[in-house]
Design a protein around this motif. Structure first.
Motif, mmCIF file in Angstrom:
data_model
loop_
_atom_site.group_PDB
_atom_site.id
_atom_site.type_symbol
_atom_site.label_atom_id
_atom_site.label_comp_id
_atom_site.label_asym_id
_atom_site.label_seq_id
_atom_site.Cartn_x
_atom_site.Cartn_y
_atom_site.Cartn_z
ATOM 1 N N LEU A 1 0.818 -1.207 0.000
ATOM 2 C CA LEU A 1 0.000 0.000 0.000
ATOM 3 C C LEU A 1 0.855 1.260 0.000
ATOM 4 C CD1 LEU A 1 -2.848 -0.904 2.530
ATOM 5 C CD2 LEU A 1 -2.999 -0.833 0.038
ATOM 6 N N SER A 2 2.007 1.190 0.638
ATOM 7 C CA SER A 2 2.857 2.374 0.779
ATOM 8 C C SER A 2 3.799 2.593 -0.400
ATOM 9 C CB SER A 2 3.694 2.268 2.067
ATOM 10 O OG SER A 2 2.865 2.257 3.205
ATOM 11 N N THR A 3 4.200 1.499 -1.051
ATOM 12 C CA THR A 3 5.293 1.630 -2.013
ATOM 13 C C THR A 3 5.017 1.118 -3.416
ATOM 14 O OG1 THR A 3 6.245 -0.500 -1.347
ATOM 15 C CG2 THR A 3 6.969 1.477 -0.140
ATOM 16 N N SER A 4 4.084 0.205 -3.599
ATOM 17 C CA SER A 4 3.923 -0.452 -4.898
ATOM 18 C C SER A 4 3.450 0.516 -5.983
ATOM 19 C CB SER A 4 2.936 -1.609 -4.793
ATOM 20 O OG SER A 4 2.753 -2.217 -6.059
ATOM 21 N N THR A 5 3.993 0.302 -7.166
ATOM 22 C CA THR A 5 3.529 1.040 -8.345
ATOM 23 C C THR A 5 2.826 0.111 -9.324
ATOM 24 O OG1 THR A 5 5.697 0.746 -9.395
ATOM 25 C CG2 THR A 5 5.339 2.790 -8.146
ATOM 26 N N ASP A 6 2.564 -1.123 -8.882
ATOM 27 C CA ASP A 6 1.832 -2.097 -9.696
ATOM 28 C C ASP A 6 0.353 -1.970 -9.356
ATOM 29 O OD1 ASP A 6 0.506 -4.322 -10.709
ATOM 30 O OD2 ASP A 6 2.209 -5.645 -10.437
ATOM 31 N N PRO A 7 -0.470 -1.434 -10.260
ATOM 32 C CA PRO A 7 -1.882 -1.191 -9.926
ATOM 33 C C PRO A 7 -2.636 -2.440 -9.509
ATOM 34 C CG PRO A 7 -1.270 -0.024 -11.919
ATOM 35 C CD PRO A 7 -0.139 -0.948 -11.611
ATOM 36 N N LYS A 8 -2.365 -3.578 -10.157
ATOM 37 C CA LYS A 8 -3.063 -4.807 -9.805
ATOM 38 C C LYS A 8 -2.690 -5.266 -8.400
ATOM 39 C CE LYS A 8 -3.404 -6.502 -14.567
ATOM 40 N NZ LYS A 8 -3.074 -7.620 -15.483
ATOM 41 N N ASP B 1 -8.397 1.874 9.087
ATOM 42 C CA ASP B 1 -7.875 3.228 9.251
ATOM 43 C C ASP B 1 -6.722 3.479 8.289
ATOM 44 O OD1 ASP B 1 -7.825 5.782 10.780
ATOM 45 O OD2 ASP B 1 -5.822 5.075 11.341
ATOM 46 N N LEU B 2 -5.867 2.459 8.119
ATOM 47 C CA LEU B 2 -4.749 2.586 7.191
ATOM 48 C C LEU B 2 -5.253 2.790 5.766
ATOM 49 C CD1 LEU B 2 -1.672 2.343 6.604
ATOM 50 C CD2 LEU B 2 -2.044 -0.129 6.339
ATOM 51 N N LEU B 3 -6.259 2.019 5.373
ATOM 52 C CA LEU B 3 -6.809 2.149 4.028
ATOM 53 C C LEU B 3 -7.443 3.519 3.833
ATOM 54 C CD1 LEU B 3 -7.525 0.924 1.277
ATOM 55 C CD2 LEU B 3 -9.617 0.011 2.327
ATOM 56 N N LYS B 4 -8.149 3.998 4.824
ATOM 57 C CA LYS B 4 -8.770 5.322 4.711
ATOM 58 C C LYS B 4 -7.707 6.394 4.467
ATOM 59 C CE LYS B 4 -10.034 7.795 8.303
ATOM 60 N NZ LYS B 4 -9.524 9.176 8.040
ATOM 61 N N LYS B 5 -6.610 6.322 5.206
ATOM 62 C CA LYS B 5 -5.551 7.313 5.044
ATOM 63 C C LYS B 5 -4.969 7.261 3.630
ATOM 64 C CE LYS B 5 -4.247 7.457 9.918
ATOM 65 N NZ LYS B 5 -3.200 7.122 10.932
ATOM 66 N N HIS B 6 -4.797 6.065 3.096
ATOM 67 C CA HIS B 6 -4.264 5.945 1.740
ATOM 68 C C HIS B 6 -5.260 6.466 0.708
ATOM 69 C CE1 HIS B 6 -0.406 4.046 2.326
ATOM 70 N NE2 HIS B 6 -0.917 3.090 3.076
ATOM 71 N N LEU B 7 -6.541 6.135 0.888
ATOM 72 C CA LEU B 7 -7.540 6.579 -0.078
ATOM 73 C C LEU B 7 -7.750 8.090 -0.046
ATOM 74 C CD1 LEU B 7 -10.196 3.728 0.258
ATOM 75 C CD2 LEU B 7 -8.756 4.217 -1.740
ATOM 76 N N GLU B 8 -7.338 8.732 1.022
ATOM 77 C CA GLU B 8 -7.421 10.188 1.098
ATOM 78 C C GLU B 8 -6.141 10.854 0.607
ATOM 79 O OE1 GLU B 8 -10.414 11.575 4.481
ATOM 80 O OE2 GLU B 8 -8.769 10.398 5.314
ATOM 81 N N GLU C 1 -1.620 10.892 -3.979
ATOM 82 C CA GLU C 1 -0.493 10.103 -4.469
ATOM 83 C C GLU C 1 -0.871 8.631 -4.575
ATOM 84 O OE1 GLU C 1 2.781 7.335 -4.089
ATOM 85 O OE2 GLU C 1 1.389 7.827 -2.451
ATOM 86 N N PHE C 2 -1.562 8.108 -3.559
ATOM 87 C CA PHE C 2 -1.995 6.713 -3.586
ATOM 88 C C PHE C 2 -3.028 6.487 -4.684
ATOM 89 C CE2 PHE C 2 -5.138 3.518 -2.411
ATOM 90 C CZ PHE C 2 -4.337 2.407 -2.173
#
Length: 357
Positions: free
Chosen positions: A95-102, A121-128, A131-132
């Motif tokens: 979630l933090s580093t991958s550039t592979d969309p799949k 909570d982690l997913l919410k932060k990424h979806l907001e 960059e993610f």
């Protein structure tokens, strides 16, 4: 084309069709992709496919919705990504580093389905995070969204169907996120996924209300979601929109024939219709609502490419049939129906007599 522009085009076409007597609903814009949802509020698989993932509806509820359209990763099965309920440490790093969309989508869906509050909570932060979101769906993916669903839509759907309070809280928070709502396609994805959040909390009802304003471009989708959701706050908001004079009467008739009709076996929706017929709906529109509940006239209501079908009344729960009978009996006494409409009501009441013990 933006949601607002698509809505304007759809409204113009619908108005012409209504004048010609060929259709009573806003036209479909295709069999897949977001513009079809944006213009007419319908999910891509079919003209009358419900929105949102399967979820229990209770007595008199609607059947489980059809499977969603293909994602940007065509060829992968609906349950191929993130089937495990356990999110691995590697997926947290993805979630933090991958550039592979799949790979990223798989990890995000795993977080959405996880039983761990920390993962929600982690997913919410990424979806907001813009960059993610950019790693999950590229600019090209957004340009091609007419034919392929964004990956973010799959993630939001997985989060919406997770019944844990922390998952629901994360989803509702995203519905108020300026970053998420910055793109019309993500707003549509949120609206569509929100149909599965039952019962709907007040914050979600506020999100729906904000996206059901006259000429905003999102209203057809939101109306579909309100009926699909079927919870008290959703149906109360639908009643409010039907009573709002700022929404055009042609749109309201279209909602009846394309949104109410496929769910006219749902007891909660029938109760909402009963309330509208007793006072919430303008008097001159009440015969049209009665007609939708008791009759089916596809040749008059629809264009060939946008026909909607009613459910089998024989499969309706006794509770729903009881409400429908009550509506029919009152309508014959208090609503100025045409002769054709009266005959349809009377025929349905006879059918109900045979169906109820």
């Amino acid at each position: 084309m933006t949601a607002r522009a698509a809505h304007s085009v759809a409204r113009g076409l619908a108005a012409l069709a209504l004048v010609a007597g060929l259709a009573g609903c806003q036209p479909d814009r295709g069999s897949a992709g977001r513009p079809s949802i944006r213009a007419d509020g319908q999910a891509a698989p079919s003209a009358s496919a419900p929105v949102g993932p399967p979820d229990a509806r209770g007595p008199g509820g609607a059947p489980a919705p059809a499977a969603p359209a293909a994602t940007a990763d065509a060829g992968q099965s609906a349950g191929a990504e993130g089937d495990s309920m356990t999110m691995t440490a590697d997926q947290v790093q993805v979630l933090s580093t991958s550039t592979d969309p799949k790979e990223l989508m798989k990890a995000a869906i795993a977080a959405a389905r996880s039983p761990e509050p920390a993962h929600h909570d982690l997913l919410k932060k990424h979806l907001e995070s813009g960059e993610f979101l950019g790693r999950l769906d590229s600019e090209e993916d957004y340009r091609q969204a007419a034919g392929r669903r964004l990956r973010v839509s799959r993630v939001l759907e997985a989060l919406a169907v997770n019944p844990l309070p922390t998952a629901r809280s994360a989803f509702v928070a995203l519905a108020a996120s300026p970053v998420v709502l910055a793109e019309d396609e993500r707003t549509i994805a949120l609206l569509q996924a929100s149909a599965a959040v039952r019962p709907a909390p007040p914050e979600l009802a506020a999100f729906w209300d904000k996206h059901a304003q006259p000429d905003d471009g999102f209203t057809p989708t939101t109306v579909t979601v309100l009926i699909e959701n079927g919870s008290p706050l959703a149906l109360a908001l639908f009643e409010k929109k039907m009573a709002d004079p700022r929404h055009e009467e042609g749109d309201k008739i279209a909602w009846m024939r394309s949104r109410i009709l496929p769910h006219r076996n749902d007891a909660p929706l029938l109760e909402a219709c009963e309330r509208m017929l007793q006072g919430g709906l303008p008097k001159h529109l009440r015969p049209a609502l009665v007609e939708v509940l008791f009759d089916y006239r596809p040749g008059e209501w629809y264009r060939p490419a946008s026909v909607h079908s009613p459910p089998d009344r024989r499969k309706a729960a006794p509770e729903a049939l009881g409400v429908l009978r009550r509506i029919g009996e009152r309508s014959l006494k208090s609503i100025p129906l045409s002769e054709t409409q009266r005959k349809a009501v009377e025929a349905t009441l006879e059918e109900i007599k045979k169906l109820l013990p």
